[in-house]
Write a protein that holds these residues in place. Structure first.
Motif, PDB file in Angstrom:
ATOM      1  N   LEU A  88     -27.138 -19.684 -50.118  1.00  0.00           N
ATOM      2  CA  LEU A  88     -25.943 -20.476 -49.903  1.00  0.00           C
ATOM      3  C   LEU A  88     -24.866 -19.636 -49.238  1.00  0.00           C
ATOM      4  N   TYR A  89     -24.048 -20.292 -48.438  1.00  0.00           N
ATOM      5  CA  TYR A  89     -22.905 -19.629 -47.823  1.00  0.00           C
ATOM      6  C   TYR A  89     -21.765 -20.630 -47.703  1.00  0.00           C
ATOM      7  N   VAL A  90     -20.560 -20.119 -47.525  1.00  0.00           N
ATOM      8  CA  VAL A  90     -19.375 -20.952 -47.351  1.00  0.00           C
ATOM      9  C   VAL A  90     -18.781 -20.628 -45.981  1.00  0.00           C
ATOM     10  N   THR A  91     -18.499 -21.663 -45.199  1.00  0.00           N
ATOM     11  CA  THR A  91     -17.840 -21.498 -43.905  1.00  0.00           C
ATOM     12  C   THR A  91     -16.372 -21.868 -44.075  1.00  0.00           C
ATOM     13  N   MET A  92     -15.496 -20.957 -43.692  1.00  0.00           N
ATOM     14  CA  MET A  92     -14.044 -21.178 -43.776  1.00  0.00           C
ATOM     15  C   MET A  92     -13.483 -21.342 -42.368  1.00  0.00           C
TER      16      MET A  92
END
Length: 168
Positions: A124-128
């Motif tokens: 999982l990753y978060v894009t800001m």
């Protein structure tokens, strides 16, 4: 004028260029950006710092170049008469913090399934995506990705920062 009065964090030149094009004015984003800078310089540096009246400003502009149309000078006179007294002067600006201002923050959660070098990533990753108005008023977008632990640390630091700012 709202930017010069410190009522907005910046000028979104892409949105302004789109609005101008919808109104029938053919200007690209770069030309719109240059116009915003010129108007900002005229109103903030030339007029506000010198405490010029609208008539003095228009006379000075007309004398500096023959490229100013009568309609443009009338518009500048009108805007300066209506809004000029509210523009933040250089003395006021010295007391302001000259760093970018956060305009918008968006994030989304994603999952990397595979890549050219690895068949099964499954993380999982978060894009800001941040929109920041820099000190000159331009609104810029910055995006980056973080792992979940990095995002949790970022979130924790953001909450701590918000708590400190509330105490100020």
């Amino acid at each position: 004028m709202l930017y010069l009065q410190c009522k907005t964090p910046g000028v979104n030149t892409l949105e302004l260029a789109e609005r101008l094009q919808n109104a029938g004015v053919e200007l690209d984003a770069e030309a719109t950006k240059e116009i915003v800078h010129v108007i900002s310089l005229i109103f903030s540096r030339a007029a506000a710092q010198s405490c010029m009246s609208a008539e003095e400003l228009v006379t000075k502009l007309a004398g500096s170049s023959s490229k100013w149309s009568k309609q443009a000078l009338q518009a500048i006179r009108h805007v300066w008469n209506e809004q000029g007294k509210l523009v933040v002067t250089a003395e006021d600006a010295k007391h302001m913090l000259t760093v970018g201002q956060l305009v918008d923050l968006q994030w989304k959660l994603g999952m990397a399934m595979s890549s050219d070098g690895c068949r099964s990533l499954n993380y999982l990753y978060v894009t800001m995506v941040l929109k920041v108005a820099n000190p000159s008023g331009d609104i810029i977008r910055r995006s980056f990705e973080m792992t979940i632990p990095q995002f949790q640390n970022f979130s924790k630091q953001f909450r701590e920062l918000a708590a400190v700012l509330e105490m100020v």
